[in-house]
Design a protein around this motif. Structure first.
Motif, mmCIF file in Angstrom:
data_model
loop_
_atom_site.group_PDB
_atom_site.id
_atom_site.type_symbol
_atom_site.label_atom_id
_atom_site.label_comp_id
_atom_site.label_asym_id
_atom_site.label_seq_id
_atom_site.Cartn_x
_atom_site.Cartn_y
_atom_site.Cartn_z
ATOM 1 N N GLY A 28 1.643 -5.402 -9.152
ATOM 2 C CA GLY A 28 1.130 -3.841 -8.495
ATOM 3 C C GLY A 28 2.319 -4.935 -7.233
ATOM 4 O O GLY A 28 2.380 -3.345 -6.148
ATOM 5 N N ARG A 29 2.606 -5.624 -6.536
ATOM 6 C CA ARG A 29 3.114 -5.996 -6.003
ATOM 7 C C ARG A 29 4.578 -5.634 -5.697
ATOM 8 O O ARG A 29 4.929 -5.670 -6.435
ATOM 9 C CB ARG A 29 3.101 -7.852 -5.707
ATOM 10 N N LEU A 30 4.663 -5.076 -4.082
ATOM 11 C CA LEU A 30 6.439 -4.442 -4.609
ATOM 12 C C LEU A 30 7.372 -6.032 -4.845
ATOM 13 O O LEU A 30 6.929 -6.986 -4.288
ATOM 14 C CB LEU A 30 6.690 -4.483 -2.429
ATOM 15 N N ASP A 31 8.355 -5.109 -5.634
ATOM 16 C CA ASP A 31 9.109 -6.705 -6.186
ATOM 17 C C ASP A 31 10.637 -6.327 -5.657
ATOM 18 O O ASP A 31 11.252 -7.215 -5.895
ATOM 19 C CB ASP A 31 9.358 -5.993 -7.883
ATOM 20 N N GLY A 32 11.043 -5.214 -4.173
ATOM 21 C CA GLY A 32 11.980 -5.306 -3.857
ATOM 22 C C GLY A 32 13.104 -4.316 -4.287
ATOM 23 O O GLY A 32 14.008 -3.815 -3.743
ATOM 24 N N GLY A 33 12.658 -3.582 -5.686
ATOM 25 C CA GLY A 33 13.476 -2.672 -6.429
ATOM 26 C C GLY A 33 13.076 -1.268 -5.178
ATOM 27 O O GLY A 33 12.002 -0.745 -5.185
ATOM 28 N N ALA A 34 14.123 -0.616 -5.449
ATOM 29 C CA ALA A 34 13.682 0.848 -4.939
ATOM 30 C C ALA A 34 14.450 1.977 -5.159
ATOM 31 O O ALA A 34 15.862 2.137 -5.090
ATOM 32 C CB ALA A 34 13.295 1.127 -3.289
ATOM 33 N N LEU A 35 13.630 2.999 -5.921
ATOM 34 C CA LEU A 35 14.503 4.285 -6.727
ATOM 35 C C LEU A 35 14.891 5.375 -6.074
ATOM 36 O O LEU A 35 14.092 5.891 -5.648
ATOM 37 C CB LEU A 35 14.185 4.385 -7.989
ATOM 38 N N GLU A 36 16.087 6.288 -5.641
ATOM 39 C CA GLU A 36 16.680 7.470 -5.273
ATOM 40 C C GLU A 36 15.510 7.798 -4.575
ATOM 41 O O GLU A 36 15.958 6.541 -3.458
ATOM 42 C CB GLU A 36 15.770 8.247 -6.571
ATOM 43 N N SER A 37 14.549 8.840 -4.212
ATOM 44 C CA SER A 37 14.447 9.170 -2.668
ATOM 45 C C SER A 37 13.766 7.657 -1.528
ATOM 46 O O SER A 37 13.465 7.559 -0.853
ATOM 47 C CB SER A 37 13.630 10.364 -2.829
ATOM 48 N N ALA A 38 13.186 6.124 -2.367
ATOM 49 C CA ALA A 38 12.515 5.771 -1.716
ATOM 50 C C ALA A 38 12.939 4.939 -1.355
ATOM 51 O O ALA A 38 13.317 4.114 -0.164
ATOM 52 C CB ALA A 38 11.180 5.151 -2.639
ATOM 53 N N ALA A 39 14.396 4.334 -1.900
ATOM 54 C CA ALA A 39 15.892 3.735 -1.619
ATOM 55 C C ALA A 39 16.429 4.383 -0.256
ATOM 56 O O ALA A 39 16.762 4.317 0.397
ATOM 57 C CB ALA A 39 16.519 3.374 -2.650
ATOM 58 N N GLU A 40 16.895 5.949 -0.328
ATOM 59 C CA GLU A 40 17.105 6.843 0.518
ATOM 60 C C GLU A 40 16.477 7.063 1.507
ATOM 61 O O GLU A 40 16.937 6.768 3.207
ATOM 62 C CB GLU A 40 16.832 8.440 0.067
ATOM 63 N N SER A 53 1.083 -1.669 0.305
ATOM 64 C CA SER A 53 -0.112 0.194 -0.170
ATOM 65 C C SER A 53 0.694 1.452 0.064
ATOM 66 O O SER A 53 0.799 2.518 -0.114
ATOM 67 C CB SER A 53 -0.887 0.235 1.361
ATOM 68 N N VAL A 54 2.173 1.127 0.088
ATOM 69 C CA VAL A 54 3.104 2.284 0.098
ATOM 70 C C VAL A 54 3.352 3.129 -0.709
ATOM 71 O O VAL A 54 2.676 2.666 -2.268
ATOM 72 C CB VAL A 54 4.460 2.050 0.653
ATOM 73 N N SER A 55 3.060 4.118 -0.934
ATOM 74 C CA SER A 55 3.344 5.405 -2.057
ATOM 75 C C SER A 55 4.240 5.697 -2.531
ATOM 76 O O SER A 55 5.222 5.655 -1.489
ATOM 77 C CB SER A 55 1.978 7.322 -1.786
ATOM 78 N N ASP A 56 4.442 6.093 -3.302
ATOM 79 C CA ASP A 56 5.850 6.736 -4.536
ATOM 80 C C ASP A 56 6.219 7.990 -3.199
ATOM 81 O O ASP A 56 5.502 8.912 -3.177
ATOM 82 C CB ASP A 56 5.561 6.813 -5.356
ATOM 83 N N PRO A 57 7.176 8.341 -2.890
ATOM 84 C CA PRO A 57 7.826 9.612 -2.469
ATOM 85 C C PRO A 57 8.205 10.425 -3.457
ATOM 86 O O PRO A 57 8.229 9.377 -4.773
ATOM 87 C CB PRO A 57 8.654 9.300 -1.329
ATOM 88 N N GLU A 58 8.259 11.890 -2.716
ATOM 89 C CA GLU A 58 8.259 12.433 -3.910
ATOM 90 C C GLU A 58 10.095 12.753 -4.498
ATOM 91 O O GLU A 58 10.783 12.012 -3.845
ATOM 92 C CB GLU A 58 8.439 14.090 -3.912
ATOM 93 N N GLY A 59 10.022 12.084 -6.239
ATOM 94 C CA GLY A 59 11.959 11.927 -6.052
ATOM 95 C C GLY A 59 12.180 10.379 -6.371
ATOM 96 O O GLY A 59 13.363 10.388 -6.541
ATOM 97 N N GLY A 60 10.899 9.676 -6.271
ATOM 98 C CA GLY A 60 11.676 8.315 -6.161
ATOM 99 C C GLY A 60 10.630 7.400 -6.137
ATOM 100 O O GLY A 60 9.288 6.816 -6.686
ATOM 101 N N SER A 61 10.978 5.680 -6.664
ATOM 102 C CA SER A 61 9.585 4.503 -6.818
ATOM 103 C C SER A 61 10.376 4.086 -6.261
ATOM 104 O O SER A 61 11.130 3.197 -6.243
ATOM 105 C CB SER A 61 9.093 5.019 -8.344
ATOM 106 N N PHE A 62 9.476 3.198 -5.570
ATOM 107 C CA PHE A 62 9.396 1.865 -5.318
ATOM 108 C C PHE A 62 9.043 0.674 -6.454
ATOM 109 O O PHE A 62 8.087 0.750 -7.276
ATOM 110 C CB PHE A 62 8.044 1.255 -4.609
ATOM 111 N N GLY A 63 9.825 -0.105 -6.702
ATOM 112 C CA GLY A 63 9.172 -1.282 -8.107
ATOM 113 C C GLY A 63 8.583 -2.150 -7.508
ATOM 114 O O GLY A 63 8.172 -2.461 -6.721
ATOM 115 N N ARG A 64 7.670 -2.579 -8.606
ATOM 116 C CA ARG A 64 6.573 -3.549 -8.548
ATOM 117 C C ARG A 64 6.706 -3.503 -9.401
ATOM 118 O O ARG A 64 6.594 -4.333 -10.849
ATOM 119 C CB ARG A 64 5.191 -2.330 -8.655
ATOM 120 N N ASP A 65 5.660 -5.502 -8.930
ATOM 121 C CA ASP A 65 5.073 -6.209 -10.283
ATOM 122 C C ASP A 65 4.397 -6.209 -11.461
ATOM 123 O O ASP A 65 3.687 -4.931 -11.152
ATOM 124 C CB ASP A 65 5.732 -7.377 -9.963
ATOM 125 N N ALA A 66 3.985 -6.533 -12.015
ATOM 126 C CA ALA A 66 2.709 -6.768 -13.213
ATOM 127 C C ALA A 66 1.191 -7.063 -12.288
ATOM 128 O O ALA A 66 0.537 -6.384 -12.852
ATOM 129 C CB ALA A 66 2.737 -8.050 -14.032
#
Length: 546
Positions: free
Chosen positions: A179-191, A164-177
């Motif tokens: 819509g489930r989290l796939d374990g990846g996180a980019l930019e501010s989500a990784a931060e 249910s997590v939302s993507d933060p400004e300047g980042g994103s959580f990876g999802r599979d087809a």
């Protein structure tokens, strides 16, 4: 040399006063931390210690104007999963499983250095793949760039992150087809993840940081700028560790720091722009956009292989306002910009700042300048702003660059055009993202990565003297220290290195294989491989102590 020694005479060498010197001296006398004399006739010179260089080459010491020493130290304490350590996802997982098997169930497993471009699958591992082999340990893997995280289900549960997590400004959580989290996180989500996980042992980090600085000296670095205090685990924790390191004694390198803080946050911590020869903090660091590898650079055209134009890390107007405020408070500003939209935004911010609060010699910086905007260099010149680039990216990111830009890659990471526009060009590493060795960066600036495939943007090549100048005087310019270091003239700082070959006659592969035999900072030897060599009649060295 004994720390109490006040003078050192290097003889029988090829001693270049600068990158532009074509008539090198044969000796240099160092006294009280400065160059006292140099020339071709020793006359009656004496010193506390004399070293015969055996014909070897000496040049001014190198400065890495953009490096993440803290991240390098941090990675030393984690499972290494670089392409040198593992070339398949299965091999990466094997390394992590081995660490998990050596620690108690439920303990975190940290890994660093992952680069999908070096894996057979050409992708990152997924949450499901990690769960299948390590279900009972939380796992965090950092991509080598520091902008991407990969975690498993145990980690997500402990962090309180679910689908249910939302993507933060300047980042994103990876999802599979689905819509489930796939374990990846980019930019501010990784931060967010990096800041939330349990910290590594503080004493271990201090020791690893000290070791990383010492190793940098063996590569010929006499100074470095830590490119973002706060980037790896957060500002306050990192600042405290750097402070502890400083209290432990003098560093074998001169250090500068970029603080990843807004000006208000800096003021709340009592920080003001501080110039210092050995421990300098005059810069605030910001991130305009993301990275090429994750296709998060803010570009004006779709990526060649992805229908996307990247993203900004924060609202553009807010970022510009913060930069204007930082400028008004007297800070040098450095901004990570990889895409042309990001660069355009920051150039405009620097123009706004200068118009609102005119300052002489602010020397604001743009880090990377990967995709140059039209007309950008002319505006950079008018501002007196610096381009701080990382030529080894051309080798390290060859596959990403080709995929992201296709034929447009020919104009990426400019060198020749920066210099020709009259803008100060400063090469650096951005290690651990780029190659830690300055010699890899120097070689790639000259050869545009032609030793690993077709040259990328051959029209942007620079010559060897320009490349070394960018690491000697250029690095000092970035730190506003070129008036007293960066060249070997009488009165300048006794910061120099002895090499196993002459870089001004070496080709690309030879440059990357350069060995630093002696590193001297403040007139003191901080790295000595010369003494370890067995002298012979032609190339041996000898030393005498008065």
């Amino acid at each position: 040399m004994n720390p109490s020694t006040r003078s050192l005479l290097l003889t029988n060498g090829r001693i270049y006063r600068s990158a532009w010197d074509t008539t090198p001296a044969e000796y240099v006398l160092l006294r009280d931390g400065k160059v006292a004399a140099l020339g071709t006739s020793l006359d009656a010179l004496t010193a506390d210690e004399v070293i015969d260089l055996g014909g070897r080459t000496v040049i001014p010491g190198l400065t890495d104007a953009h490096i993440h020493l803290f991240a390098i130290a941090h990675a030393r304490l984690q499972v290494p999963v670089t392409p040198r350590d593992a070339t398949t996802i299965a091999a990466v997982l094997d390394l992590i499983v081995a660490r998990a098997g050596a620690i108690a169930s439920g303990k975190w497993v940290y890994a660093a250095g992952l680069d999908e471009n070096g894996l057979t699958e050409r992708r990152l591992p997924t949450r499901a793949e990690i769960d299948a082999v390590i279900p009972h340990h939380p796992v965090l893997i950092r991509r080598f760039c520091g902008h991407v995280a990969v975690v498993n289900s145990a980690a997500l549960q402990l962090l309180g992150i679910d689908d249910s997590v939302s993507d933060p400004e300047g980042g994103s959580f990876g999802r599979d087809a689905a819509g489930r989290l796939d374990g990846g996180a980019l930019e501010s989500a990784a931060e967010q993840i990096f800041r939330a996980v349990p910290p590594l042992d503080r004493a271990d980090l201090v020791a690893a940081l000290r070791a990383s600085i010492a190793e940098s000296a063996t590569m010929g670095l006499v100074a470095a700028v830590e490119a973002a205090v706060g980037f790896t685990v957060g500002f306050d924790d990192e600042y405290a560790i750097w402070k502890e390191l400083k209290q432990g004694g003098a560093s074998p390198m001169r250090l500068g720091f970029m603080n990843q803080l807004d000006p208000v946050e800096a003021a709340e911590r009592g920080l003001t722009p501080t110039r210092d020869a050995d421990w300098q903090s005059m810069t605030l660091k910001y991130f305009a956009d993301g990275i090429v590898g994750a296709r998060t650079s803010a570009v004006s055209e779709d990526f060649f292989d992805t229908p996307s134009r990247g993203m900004f890390m924060r609202d553009e107007a807010e970022l510009q306002r913060v930069i204007v405020d930082a400028h008004a408070a007297g800070w040098q500003v450095a901004v990570h910009c990889t895409g042309d939209r990001g660069i355009e935004c920051i150039i405009e911010a620097y123009e706004m700042a200068q118009a609102a609060s005119p300052r002489d010699d602010a020397r604001h910086r743009i880090e990377h300048y990967f995709v140059p905007p039209k007309g950008g260099l002319e505006r950079m010149k008018a501002l007196g702003a610096l381009v701080v680039t990382q030529p080894s990216f051309l080798t390290r990111m060859r596959r990403s660059i080709a995929g992201a830009f296709g034929p447009r890659a020919e104009r990426c990471y400019p060198g020749r055009s920066v210099i020709d526009a009259g803008v100060t060009y400063i090469a650096s590493s951005d290690a651990p993202t780029g190659s830690w060795s300055p010699w890899d960066g120097i070689a790639d600036a000259v050869n545009r990565a032609s030793d690993s495939g077709p040259a990328i943007g051959p029209a942007e090549t620079i010559d060897i003297r320009e490349a070394i100048h960018s690491y000697t005087v250029g690095g000092a310019i970035a730190m506003k220290q070129e008036s007293w270091r960066g060249t070997l003239m009488p009165g300048m700082a006794a910061d120099l290195i002895a090499l196993d070959r002459d870089p001004f006659v070496a080709d690309g592969p030879a440059l990357k294989g350069m060995r630093v035999l002696l590193t001297i900072v403040r007139g003191q030897i901080v790295h000595d491989a010369l003494a370890q060599q067995v002298p012979d009649a032609l190339t041996g060295s000898a030393r005498e102590t008065a």
